[in-house]
Scaffold this active site. Structure first.
Site, PDB file in Angstrom:
ATOM      1  N   ARG A  48      33.458  31.814  36.310  1.00 46.22           N
ATOM      2  CA  ARG A  48      32.968  32.250  37.622  1.00 46.22           C
ATOM      3  C   ARG A  48      33.351  31.233  38.692  1.00 46.22           C
ATOM      4  O   ARG A  48      33.331  30.017  38.453  1.00 46.22           O
ATOM      5  CB  ARG A  48      31.445  32.417  37.609  1.00 46.22           C
ATOM      6  CG  ARG A  48      30.931  33.030  38.921  1.00 46.22           C
ATOM      7  CD  ARG A  48      29.415  33.043  39.014  1.00 46.22           C
ATOM      8  NE  ARG A  48      29.022  33.549  40.341  1.00 46.22           N
ATOM      9  CZ  ARG A  48      27.818  33.424  40.852  1.00 46.22           C
ATOM     10  NH1 ARG A  48      26.866  32.805  40.174  1.00 46.22           N
ATOM     11  NH2 ARG A  48      27.549  33.904  42.054  1.00 46.22           N
ATOM     12  N   HIS A  49      33.654  31.726  39.879  1.00 47.96           N
ATOM     13  CA  HIS A  49      34.031  30.882  41.013  1.00 47.96           C
ATOM     14  C   HIS A  49      32.896  29.945  41.441  1.00 47.96           C
ATOM     15  O   HIS A  49      31.728  30.133  41.097  1.00 47.96           O
ATOM     16  CB  HIS A  49      34.428  31.754  42.204  1.00 47.96           C
ATOM     17  CG  HIS A  49      33.309  32.625  42.698  1.00 47.96           C
ATOM     18  ND1 HIS A  49      32.288  32.150  43.496  1.00 47.96           N
ATOM     19  CD2 HIS A  49      33.040  33.937  42.488  1.00 47.96           C
ATOM     20  CE1 HIS A  49      31.443  33.129  43.763  1.00 47.96           C
ATOM     21  NE2 HIS A  49      31.871  34.230  43.158  1.00 47.96           N
TER      22      HIS A  49
ATOM     23  N   ASN B 163      30.543  27.872  44.456  1.00 48.88           N
ATOM     24  CA  ASN B 163      29.586  28.324  45.465  1.00 48.88           C
ATOM     25  C   ASN B 163      30.265  28.634  46.798  1.00 48.88           C
ATOM     26  O   ASN B 163      31.262  28.017  47.169  1.00 48.88           O
ATOM     27  CB  ASN B 163      28.529  27.235  45.660  1.00 48.88           C
ATOM     28  CG  ASN B 163      27.314  27.716  46.416  1.00 48.88           C
ATOM     29  OD1 ASN B 163      27.218  27.539  47.628  1.00 48.88           O
ATOM     30  ND2 ASN B 163      26.363  28.301  45.708  1.00 48.88           N
TER      31      ASN B 163
ATOM     32  N   ASP C 228      29.164  30.008  51.076  1.00 44.28           N
ATOM     33  CA  ASP C 228      28.047  30.062  52.022  1.00 44.28           C
ATOM     34  C   ASP C 228      27.209  31.320  51.802  1.00 44.28           C
ATOM     35  O   ASP C 228      25.990  31.293  51.966  1.00 44.28           O
ATOM     36  CB  ASP C 228      28.559  30.019  53.461  1.00 44.28           C
ATOM     37  CG  ASP C 228      29.039  28.625  53.867  1.00 44.28           C
ATOM     38  OD1 ASP C 228      28.711  27.658  53.154  1.00 44.28           O
ATOM     39  OD2 ASP C 228      29.738  28.517  54.896  1.00 44.28           O
TER      40      ASP C 228
ATOM     41  N   ARG D 232      37.662  32.938  46.814  1.00 48.57           N
ATOM     42  CA  ARG D 232      36.710  32.065  46.131  1.00 48.57           C
ATOM     43  C   ARG D 232      37.077  31.879  44.660  1.00 48.57           C
ATOM     44  O   ARG D 232      36.838  30.817  44.086  1.00 48.57           O
ATOM     45  CB  ARG D 232      35.276  32.595  46.282  1.00 48.57           C
ATOM     46  CG  ARG D 232      35.011  34.006  45.774  1.00 48.57           C
ATOM     47  CD  ARG D 232      33.650  34.457  46.282  1.00 48.57           C
ATOM     48  NE  ARG D 232      33.184  35.742  45.769  1.00 48.57           N
ATOM     49  CZ  ARG D 232      33.469  36.911  46.329  1.00 48.57           C
ATOM     50  NH1 ARG D 232      34.235  36.961  47.406  1.00 48.57           N
ATOM     51  NH2 ARG D 232      32.968  38.032  45.819  1.00 48.57           N
TER      52      ARG D 232
ATOM     53  N   GLU E 216      35.365  41.182  42.057  1.00 47.63           N
ATOM     54  CA  GLU E 216      33.950  41.483  41.856  1.00 47.63           C
ATOM     55  C   GLU E 216      33.691  42.977  42.035  1.00 47.63           C
ATOM     56  O   GLU E 216      34.512  43.713  42.608  1.00 47.63           O
ATOM     57  CB  GLU E 216      33.120  40.655  42.858  1.00 47.63           C
ATOM     58  CG  GLU E 216      31.615  40.853  42.777  1.00 47.63           C
ATOM     59  CD  GLU E 216      31.027  40.510  41.416  1.00 47.63           C
ATOM     60  OE1 GLU E 216      31.294  41.280  40.460  1.00 47.63           O
ATOM     61  OE2 GLU E 216      30.286  39.528  41.313  1.00 47.63           O
ATOM     62  N   ARG E 217      32.563  43.418  41.558  1.00 45.37           N
ATOM     63  CA  ARG E 217      32.090  44.778  41.805  1.00 45.37           C
ATOM     64  C   ARG E 217      32.075  45.039  43.307  1.00 45.37           C
ATOM     65  O   ARG E 217      31.692  44.172  44.088  1.00 45.37           O
ATOM     66  CB  ARG E 217      30.680  44.922  41.231  1.00 45.37           C
ATOM     67  CG  ARG E 217      30.053  46.304  41.377  1.00 45.37           C
ATOM     68  CD  ARG E 217      28.633  46.271  40.835  1.00 45.37           C
ATOM     69  NE  ARG E 217      28.055  47.607  40.753  1.00 45.37           N
ATOM     70  CZ  ARG E 217      26.814  47.869  40.358  1.00 45.37           C
ATOM     71  NH1 ARG E 217      26.003  46.861  40.010  1.00 45.37           N
ATOM     72  NH2 ARG E 217      26.359  49.110  40.295  1.00 45.37           N
ATOM     73  N   HIS E 218      32.498  46.225  43.703  1.00 39.34           N
ATOM     74  CA  HIS E 218      32.413  46.585  45.120  1.00 39.34           C
ATOM     75  C   HIS E 218      30.989  47.076  45.394  1.00 39.34           C
ATOM     76  O   HIS E 218      30.539  48.051  44.804  1.00 39.34           O
ATOM     77  CB  HIS E 218      33.429  47.663  45.489  1.00 39.34           C
ATOM     78  CG  HIS E 218      33.631  47.783  46.963  1.00 39.34           C
ATOM     79  ND1 HIS E 218      32.652  48.279  47.799  1.00 39.34           N
ATOM     80  CD2 HIS E 218      34.673  47.455  47.762  1.00 39.34           C
ATOM     81  CE1 HIS E 218      33.087  48.255  49.047  1.00 39.34           C
ATOM     82  NE2 HIS E 218      34.305  47.757  49.051  1.00 39.34           N
TER      83      HIS E 218
ATOM     84  N   HIS F  39      34.428  36.588  38.916  1.00 40.39           N
ATOM     85  CA  HIS F  39      33.158  36.649  39.630  1.00 40.39           C
ATOM     86  C   HIS F  39      32.039  36.954  38.636  1.00 40.39           C
ATOM     87  O   HIS F  39      32.285  37.448  37.528  1.00 40.39           O
ATOM     88  CB  HIS F  39      33.234  37.732  40.700  1.00 40.39           C
ATOM     89  CG  HIS F  39      34.441  37.591  41.582  1.00 40.39           C
ATOM     90  ND1 HIS F  39      34.413  36.945  42.792  1.00 40.39           N
ATOM     91  CD2 HIS F  39      35.725  37.994  41.397  1.00 40.39           C
ATOM     92  CE1 HIS F  39      35.628  36.966  43.323  1.00 40.39           C
ATOM     93  NE2 HIS F  39      36.441  37.586  42.499  1.00 40.39           N
TER      94      HIS F  39
END
Length: 209
Positions: A8-9, A11, A13, A58, A82-84, A149
């Protein structure tokens, strides 16, 4: 034995603000870049043969931290996105609950048909799982790192393992810059070897978006 490290990427903001990112292209923040730099030497120690990444910044910039240590190129694959999250993207959970109460209830309840233009989890699993299997087939017997993600990772490895939705719902999401390891074993096929592995102790789990 082929090993997939599904990473997973770091962090962003929006992670810090509790905003649903989905396929919005939000970059890493200073913490995310630091997390990637901290995790990368551990992954480099696994001697990966290849690095793949979602094309969202990311994930790609997280992968770049490992590429800088290994000298390997990063191959992008949009199926690893990632999931939309449709109309939820950019909103916090309280904002979603206020604007889309019925859809929010379905999402929290695990209903596959959330509405609000949110991609179904089984569709996420199918596209990410397809990408993961193809990547593994290109590198038999090797270690491959895939930067993606939180939600995509979970649904994707669930598809590879052919785990049902109720089992996947019980799996805790990955922390930022943590990873899941799958191995394609000679006699038993794909197996889960490790989950939520990373360079610092597990803390509060952020939303996998």
């Amino acid at each position: 034995m082929t090993r997939l490290i599904i990473w997973r990427h770091g962090n962003t903001d929006w992670n810090a603000e509790g905003r649903v990112q989905g396929q919005t292209d939000v970059p890493l923040n200073d913490l995310g870049r630091s997390q990637a730099a901290t995790a990368a030497p551990l992954l480099a120690g696994l001697e990966p043969a290849a690095i793949y990444s979602s094309d969202l910044r990311r994930a790609r910039h997280t992968a770049d931290a490992l590429a800088a240590l290994t000298g390997l190129p990063v191959a992008e694959d949009a199926r690893l996105r990632e999931r939309h999250y449709g109309l939820f993207q950019g909103l916090t959970n309280p904002e979603i609950a206020e604007r889309f109460p019925a859809e929010f209830a379905r999402w929290n309840g695990g209903n596959p048909d959330v509405g609000a233009e949110v991609e179904r989890n089984d569709e996420v699993g199918k596209r990410v799982g397809e990408a993961l299997r193809e990547i593994a087939d290109r590198h038999p017997g090797k270690v491959v790192v895939v930067a993606t993600h939180g939600g995509a990772a979970r649904q994707g490895f669930g598809d590879v393992l052919a785990w049902p939705a109720d089992v996947m719902a019980a799996i805790r999401p990955l922390q930022n810059c943590h990873w899941t390891e799958l191995a394609d074993t000679p006699h038993r096929g794909w197996q889960l070897r490790a989950h939520n592995v990373g360079p610092w102790p597990e803390k509060a789990i952020p939303a996998p978006v």
